[in-house]
Structures are given as structure tokens and as C-alpha cells.
Design a protein around this motif. Structure first.
Motif, mmCIF file in Angstrom:
data_model
loop_
_atom_site.group_PDB
_atom_site.id
_atom_site.type_symbol
_atom_site.label_atom_id
_atom_site.label_comp_id
_atom_site.label_asym_id
_atom_site.label_seq_id
_atom_site.Cartn_x
_atom_site.Cartn_y
_atom_site.Cartn_z
ATOM 1 N N ALA A 343 1.007 -1.252 0.090
ATOM 2 C CA ALA A 343 0.213 -0.214 0.080
ATOM 3 C C ALA A 343 0.911 1.513 -0.040
ATOM 4 C CB ALA A 343 -0.870 -0.015 1.454
ATOM 5 N N LEU A 344 2.297 1.426 0.975
ATOM 6 C CA LEU A 344 3.007 2.983 0.262
ATOM 7 C C LEU A 344 3.870 2.227 -0.413
ATOM 8 C CD1 LEU A 344 3.837 4.663 2.694
ATOM 9 C CD2 LEU A 344 5.624 3.032 3.327
ATOM 10 N N ARG A 345 3.364 1.982 -1.250
ATOM 11 C CA ARG A 345 4.172 1.521 -2.335
ATOM 12 C C ARG A 345 3.915 2.140 -3.437
ATOM 13 N NH1 ARG A 345 9.500 -0.088 -2.793
ATOM 14 N NH2 ARG A 345 9.323 0.166 -4.801
ATOM 15 N N SER A 346 2.062 1.751 -3.543
ATOM 16 C CA SER A 346 0.852 2.132 -4.289
ATOM 17 C C SER A 346 1.026 3.313 -4.131
ATOM 18 C CB SER A 346 -0.266 0.835 -4.509
ATOM 19 O OG SER A 346 -1.054 1.535 -4.887
ATOM 20 N N ARG A 347 0.718 4.244 -2.954
ATOM 21 C CA ARG A 347 0.448 5.285 -2.276
ATOM 22 C C ARG A 347 1.879 6.050 -3.625
ATOM 23 N NH1 ARG A 347 -2.108 10.590 -2.388
ATOM 24 N NH2 ARG A 347 -1.598 11.484 -0.789
ATOM 25 N N ALA A 348 3.292 6.084 -3.224
ATOM 26 C CA ALA A 348 4.588 6.468 -3.197
ATOM 27 C C ALA A 348 4.506 6.825 -4.786
ATOM 28 C CB ALA A 348 5.141 6.261 -3.049
ATOM 29 N N ASP A 349 3.522 5.339 -5.258
ATOM 30 C CA ASP A 349 3.794 5.482 -7.045
ATOM 31 C C ASP A 349 2.578 6.576 -7.334
ATOM 32 O OD1 ASP A 349 5.631 4.046 -9.651
ATOM 33 O OD2 ASP A 349 2.908 3.696 -9.486
ATOM 34 N N ALA A 350 1.381 6.348 -6.851
ATOM 35 C CA ALA A 350 0.462 7.194 -7.542
ATOM 36 C C ALA A 350 0.652 8.882 -7.493
ATOM 37 C CB ALA A 350 -0.163 7.336 -6.515
ATOM 38 N N VAL A 351 1.886 9.361 -6.456
ATOM 39 C CA VAL A 351 1.743 10.315 -6.176
ATOM 40 C C VAL A 351 3.056 10.777 -7.802
ATOM 41 C CG1 VAL A 351 3.439 12.001 -4.739
ATOM 42 C CG2 VAL A 351 1.834 10.118 -3.441
ATOM 43 N N ARG A 352 3.802 10.026 -7.301
ATOM 44 C CA ARG A 352 4.931 10.185 -8.396
ATOM 45 C C ARG A 352 4.599 10.397 -10.134
ATOM 46 N NH1 ARG A 352 6.870 7.295 -12.844
ATOM 47 N NH2 ARG A 352 5.502 5.901 -11.943
ATOM 48 N N GLN A 353 3.450 9.398 -10.389
ATOM 49 C CA GLN A 353 2.853 9.738 -11.191
ATOM 50 C C GLN A 353 2.244 11.149 -11.361
ATOM 51 O OE1 GLN A 353 3.224 7.222 -13.776
ATOM 52 N NE2 GLN A 353 1.972 8.757 -15.028
ATOM 53 N N ALA A 354 1.357 11.494 -10.179
ATOM 54 C CA ALA A 354 0.737 12.476 -10.706
ATOM 55 C C ALA A 354 1.374 13.810 -10.748
ATOM 56 C CB ALA A 354 -0.233 12.621 -9.730
ATOM 57 N N GLU A 355 2.454 13.333 -10.189
ATOM 58 C CA GLU A 355 3.698 14.931 -10.422
ATOM 59 C C GLU A 355 4.148 14.966 -12.076
ATOM 60 O OE1 GLU A 355 4.068 17.770 -8.455
ATOM 61 O OE2 GLU A 355 1.494 16.998 -7.472
ATOM 62 N N LEU A 356 3.930 13.352 -12.299
ATOM 63 C CA LEU A 356 4.669 13.993 -13.373
ATOM 64 C C LEU A 356 3.866 13.494 -14.566
ATOM 65 C CD1 LEU A 356 7.483 12.280 -14.882
ATOM 66 C CD2 LEU A 356 6.463 10.139 -15.294
ATOM 67 N N GLU A 357 2.771 13.168 -14.584
ATOM 68 C CA GLU A 357 1.772 14.260 -15.766
ATOM 69 C C GLU A 357 1.804 15.873 -15.681
ATOM 70 O OE1 GLU A 357 -2.176 12.398 -14.815
ATOM 71 O OE2 GLU A 357 -0.917 10.177 -15.595
ATOM 72 N N ARG A 358 1.711 15.814 -14.343
ATOM 73 C CA ARG A 358 1.594 17.417 -14.644
ATOM 74 C C ARG A 358 2.854 18.199 -14.823
ATOM 75 N NH1 ARG A 358 1.192 17.849 -9.603
ATOM 76 N NH2 ARG A 358 -1.934 17.796 -9.395
ATOM 77 N N ALA A 359 4.296 17.826 -14.972
ATOM 78 C CA ALA A 359 5.735 18.082 -15.005
ATOM 79 C C ALA A 359 5.001 17.816 -16.201
ATOM 80 C CB ALA A 359 6.416 17.213 -14.283
ATOM 81 N N MET A 360 4.621 16.765 -17.388
ATOM 82 C CA MET A 360 4.996 17.252 -18.839
ATOM 83 C C MET A 360 4.194 17.673 -19.743
ATOM 84 S SD MET A 360 6.691 14.457 -19.173
ATOM 85 C CE MET A 360 6.782 13.233 -21.658
ATOM 86 N N ALA A 361 2.605 18.270 -18.953
ATOM 87 C CA ALA A 361 1.710 18.947 -19.496
ATOM 88 C C ALA A 361 2.514 20.317 -19.356
ATOM 89 C CB ALA A 361 0.499 18.935 -18.591
ATOM 90 N N ARG A 362 3.257 21.008 -18.806
ATOM 91 C CA ARG A 362 4.322 21.997 -17.892
ATOM 92 C C ARG A 362 5.371 22.770 -19.629
ATOM 93 N NH1 ARG A 362 5.186 23.623 -12.366
ATOM 94 N NH2 ARG A 362 6.426 25.216 -13.569
#
Length: 416
Positions: A343-362
Motif C-alpha cells: 500500500a505504501l509503495r502504491s501510494r508513493a507511485d500514485a504521487v510520482r505519476q500525478a506529479e510526472l503528468e503535471r510536469a509533462m503538461a507544463r
């Protein structure tokens, strides 16, 4: 699910009761299937030998397993309950390690039990009742037994009259496998000796006794055959090793009988072990050139020589087992933490994915890459630190110090 070991063995129950709850090898798979189908048991394995019937289970209700054991064999639970042992968690693990290492056997250090435990694991796997917990436990059990046998002298020490009888026989015959062994009598001492010799897989094993039924019952346990004492004069010459222990007040194997046997054998050597007091074998037989006769006193000297090394070997073996029990329990505890880790790794990966998508859009909008990377790293850091920071801020009073210490350990922080 909790780990349990329960059953009856030679420490807790007489042979008359052990016989009633023994499982036939060809019926073990079906028995295991019935156990997990009829009772709330997730994993199970059964070890059934002449000295023990033990069930190793992952369950929350060991009493249901005991009830099933009685029901399966059509024996009243009240009859077996006084003799039934139930061990939980670390005690169950320790018990399995000791059994496989030969520390719980009737003959200390005997190797046969390890093969029987491996067979129990194979049958459970074939029946589909060997899950992750028991599979890991059996594998660790075999590893512990190997370490005990390879690093201590537990299997080499002479710790009983029965073991000494085998050792003295091996002085004349380099291996017991090619020899025919005859036991005269069917009492406890002969039973112990038969167990020890059977572990060496002799070419033939025979029980001769005044009462045929007792001889046949004992012979059946060791895949041997039986005969009456009346047949001794005719068959004695067929056997290479003769072990005698009866309650007869007079010798039952005389000089003339042995002389005729040696003629039939064409003077091939014969080992004779007399464990009876008064003696079963006439003392004059020791003077025959082709007979090696040993008495209780001879065996006692061999046993005495092994006492000190036996004690040291047991101490070493118990230390190994204690250490390995801790290692296995650590694995079990770590296994309990696996869902939280996922669960901890899944949460960290979700954070990473969300921030990565935001960075790619910028970046797609043409923003400065340096600024985007800075925002990406800050975003990931802030979101991952949000939970621990809130945990510390919500702590009150004495909890503050405990919370701070917990976070320091969790993130391996320097106290300064």
C-alpha cells in the motif's frame, strides 16, 4: 491464521492409542483434503509414523482439528484428549525443528524421521494443502535439520543400548544393509533396537517371540516378518546379527544350537547381542571362533563413551534451533507487513505519476524545464512528507517524544 502443531507421540500416548490414530500412507492425501474441506483450516500437513501422529496447520481453531482427528478415526475425543498436545506459533516451529533434527525421537539423532517429514510435505503439496506459510516452514525445517546434522555429532553419538548394538555390529559388518537381522523377544528394548536397525535398512528383519501375535505386530511396524521361538534352531543359521532380550530365567540360545548354525553358514561370522538379564545366550558361545558375542556390560561401555559428546551435541543443536526459530518468526512478522508495504509503495507511485503528468503538461506548454523539474521534485517531496508531518503535529504531551522517535527510526534520521 495462526500456526499450530498438535497430535500424539511416544512421549504423550501409549502405542495402543497411537495405533488408533495412525494414518495409512495411501490415504493421507484424501485425509488432508477432507480436513481443509470439513474444518476451518487453511493449510495442513500430517506426519504419521510408528511413534507419532502430528498435524501441522494454519488455523484459528485448533480444537476443530482435534475434533476432526477423533472423528476421522472414529475414536472418542475424550479418549485422546488427555494425550493430545497442542503447540502454537513459536512452540510449534521449535517442535518441528526438533523433530526433524532427531532431538524428539525415541532414538536420539536417528535420521529416518527427516525423510518421513519430507514425505509429509510432498503429500501435503500433492493434496493442495501446503500453502505459503507451511511450505516456507518445511523448507526451513529441512535446512535446520541439515545444519544440526552437519555441524554437530548428534547422529554419530552412541546414546542408547540400541544404538550401541548397531555400532558393535558395524565393527564386524561394514554395513547393515546386506545383513539379515533376527530379534528374539518383543519387549521395549527389542522395539528400540528394531527401530535403530530398521533405520539402516537391513536385507531382512525378523522378530521371534513366544507370543506370535506380538511378534507379528512388531514386525509389521518395520516391514519385517515373524516367527515363534520354536523355529529358532532351524532358522538361526540364516541370520548375520542376532539381538536377544527376553524375560526367560534360563538361556534360550545354547552352544549346540549356535554350533549347528555356524555349520550351515559355513563359518561365516555372526554377531550376537545379549541384552537380557539373566542372559539369553550361553556364555560359552563367546569362545566360538566365528561368533562375536556382546553382553549388556559391553554395550554399556560403548554408551558411556558417548555420553559426554552426546550432551555437547544436544546443547549445540538446541542453540541452532533457538536461533533458527527467531529467524523464521522474523520472516512471519515481515510477511504480515507485506500488505502495508504494498500500500505504501502504491501510494508513493500514485504521487510520482500525478506529479510526472503535471510536469509533462507544463513542458508541453513550453515552460522552462529547470522550473518544471524544480516544481516536480518539490511536489513529490511535499506530498510524501505530508503524512509524517501531520502525524508529528497531531501528537500531544508524552506522545510527542514517542512520535518523534518513531519518525526518526522510520526515516533513519540523525538525532542532531
Amino acid at each position: 491464521m495462526q500456526l499450530f502443531a498438535l497430535g500424539l507421540n511416544h512421549h504423550s500416548a501409549p502405542v495402543t492409542l497411537r495405533e488408533q490414530v495412525a494414518f495409512q500412507p495411501d490415504g493421507l492425501s484424501e485425509a488432508l483434503s477432507r480436513l481443509v474441506r470439513e474444518r476451518p483450516v487453511r493449510e495442513a500437513a500430517i506426519l504419521s509414523t510408528c511413534n507419532r501422529t502430528e498435524l501441522y496447520c494454519a488455523t484459528e481453531t485448533p480444537e476443530a482439528v482435534a475434533d476432526w482427528l477423533a472423528d476421522f478415526h472414529r475414536v472418542a475425543l475424550s479418549q485422546i484428549s488427555p494425550h493430545l498436545f497442542t503447540l502454537q506459533h513459536d512452540a510449534a516451529v521449535r517442535h518441528m525443528f526438533r523433530v526433524a533434527s532427531g532431538l524428539d525421537s525415541m532414538v536420539l539423532g536417528e535420521p529416518q524421521i527427516l525423510g518421513q517429514m519430507k514425505q509429509a510435505a510432498r503429500l501435503a503439496e500433492e493434496a493442495g494443502t501446503l500453502g505459503t506459510l507451511l511450505h516456507k516452514l518445511f523448507q526451513r525445517t529441512f535446512s535446520v535439520a541439515k545444519e544440526v546434522r552437519s555441524t554437530t555429532a548428534i547422529g554419530a553419538n552412541i546414546v542408547s543400548m540400541a544404538a550401541a548394538a548397531v555400532r558393535l555390529s558395524e565393527r564386524i559388518f561394514s554395513t547393515i544393509e546386506e545383513q539379515r537381522v533376527l530379534f528374539v523377544g518383543a519387549g521395549e528394548m527389542v522395539e528400540l533396537c528394531a527401530a535403530h536397525f530398521a533405520g539402516c535398512r537391513p536385507r531382512q528383519l525378523t522378530i521371534a517371540n513366544r507370543t506370535p501375535a506380538r511378534a507379528e505386530a512388531l514386525a509389521a511396524r518395520f516391514a519385517g516378518d515373524a516367527l515363534t521361538l520354536d523355529a529358532l534352531p532351524d532358522v538361526l543359521g540364516r541370520y548375520d546379527v542376532v539381538v536377544s532380550c527376553t524375560a526367560s530365567p534360563l538361556p534360550i540360545i545354547g552352544l549346540g544350537m549356535v554350533e549347528r548354525a555356524l555349520k550351515q553358514r559355513r563359518h561365516r561370522p555372526m554377531v550376537m547381542v545379549d541384552l537380557a538379564v539373566p542372559r539369553d545366550i550361553e556364555a560359552e558361545i563367546a569362545k566360538l571362533d566365528d561368533v562375536f558375542l556382546y553382553t549388556v556390560d559391553d554395550l554399556a561401555q560403548v554408551v558411556e563413551a558417548g555420553v559426554e559428546s552426546r550432551q555437547q551435541a544436544v546443547v549445540q543443536a538446541e542453540a541452532i534451533i533457538t536461533d533458527q526459530v527467531s529467524h523464521f518468526l522474523h520472516w512471519v512478522e515481515a510477511r504480515d507487513a507485506v500488505p502495508a508495504i504494498r500500500a505504501l509503495r502504491s501510494r508513493a507511485d500514485a504521487v510520482r505519476q500525478a506529479e510526472l503528468e503535471r510536469a509533462m503538461a507544463r513542458l508541453a506548454r513550453g515552460e522552462d524545464p529547470q522550473a518544471v523539474l524544480e516544481a516536480l521534485s518539490q511536489g513529490i517531496t511535499n506530498k510524501l512528507m505530508h503524512g509524517p508531518t501531520q502525524f508529528l503535529n497531531r501528537a500531544d504531551g508524552e506522545q510527542v517524544g514517542e512520535a518523534a522517535e518513531f519518525v526518526r527510526r522510520l526515516f533513519n534520521l540523525d538525532r542532531s
